[in-house]
Enzyme design. Sequence first.
Site, PDB file in Angstrom:
ATOM      1  N   LEU A  12      -4.131  -9.101  -4.353  1.00  0.00           N
ATOM      2  CA  LEU A  12      -3.652 -10.899  -4.152  1.00  0.00           C
ATOM      3  C   LEU A  12      -2.526 -11.020  -3.544  1.00  0.00           C
ATOM      4  CD1 LEU A  12      -6.489 -12.626  -6.067  1.00  0.00           C
ATOM      5  CD2 LEU A  12      -6.675 -11.945  -4.002  1.00  0.00           C
ATOM      6  N   GLY A  18       4.302  -8.743 -11.520  1.00  0.00           N
ATOM      7  CA  GLY A  18       3.132  -7.517 -12.014  1.00  0.00           C
ATOM      8  C   GLY A  18       2.917  -7.718 -10.824  1.00  0.00           C
ATOM      9  N   ASP A 129      10.560 -25.650 -11.643  1.00  0.00           N
ATOM     10  CA  ASP A 129      10.354 -24.996  -9.991  1.00  0.00           C
ATOM     11  C   ASP A 129       9.139 -25.010  -8.794  1.00  0.00           C
ATOM     12  OD1 ASP A 129      11.340 -21.031 -10.105  1.00  0.00           O
ATOM     13  OD2 ASP A 129      11.784 -22.709  -8.746  1.00  0.00           O
TER      14      ASP A 129
END
Length: 260
Positions: A12, A18, A129
């Site tokens: 995806l 990762g 963020d």
Amino acid sequence: FHLGMFEIGRPLGKGKFGRVYLARERKSRFVCALKVLYKNEIRNGGVEKQVRREIEIQSNLRHPNILQLYGYFHDAKRIFLILEYAGKGELYKHLQREKRFPEWKAALYISQMALALKFCHKKHVIHRDIKPENILVGIHGELKIADFGWSVHAPSNRRKTMCGTLDYLPPEIVREQWYSGKVDLWSLGVLMYEFLVGQAPFEDSIALTHRRIVRCEYTVPQFVSPEAKDLIMKLLVVDPEKRISLEQVQEHPWIIKYCV
Ligand SMILES: CC(C)CCNC(=O)Cn1cc(-c2ccc3c(-c4nc5ccccc5[nH]4)n[nH]c3c2)cn1
């Protein structure tokens, strides 16, 4: 490939640390996003504490506009995170494709982000963020904050090696001063500007972005409505104490006009 109770589908995307795969739990046929983190990469990156904190934070935040971390497990070499599958993928890709969003869509999105941030702040979590790259879109078009890699428990002045764009950082972080949940309101202003204009307000070379942020130097194009411009100007305020609150965002005429 099969991973015990999961059938693994297509990749995806590359999250931080990762890869993320579409996955389905065998028995229940429940669809999710499975993120694989390699333990040696986390160890080499010296980010064990950050990953542990992210897992702890994201497991405890249950909200329709926050991507859910259902659980995790690990083997000798890897950690597997069972994450919510967001049916319409990455927000920044939608923004790239559409260049910029119509005001009604931007207002809907900012209202959802304000709800998610209010929920986080109530749990004394500041995100720090908020940017399109960290937001996913659910199957009904709702936004989901997907990455808590930089979130900390407020208040904080935690020094982090800045990676990624400076565009969203508020003056108090750029100046490495103490900061509060008000940092997320500045980022909400940058996000709103980028939704409406198609680029970030302080976008420039690194040095110039730094200076433009601390001096709050930005201009709003003519095509942005006066109400939208008014809200942007109340979010992009250098003094954190003078920034509009999340409650006031939800009561702002520009939000009311499109979201009620
Ligand atoms: C250390 C740990 C607690 C980190 C937890 N946070 C994350 O892993 C942040 N993260 C979420 C993802 C991610 C990436 C993509 C998706 C998707 C998804 N749905 C899509 C639909 C169409 C096209 C692409 C899609 N990606 N659903 N859920 C996701 C989750 C990647 N990194």
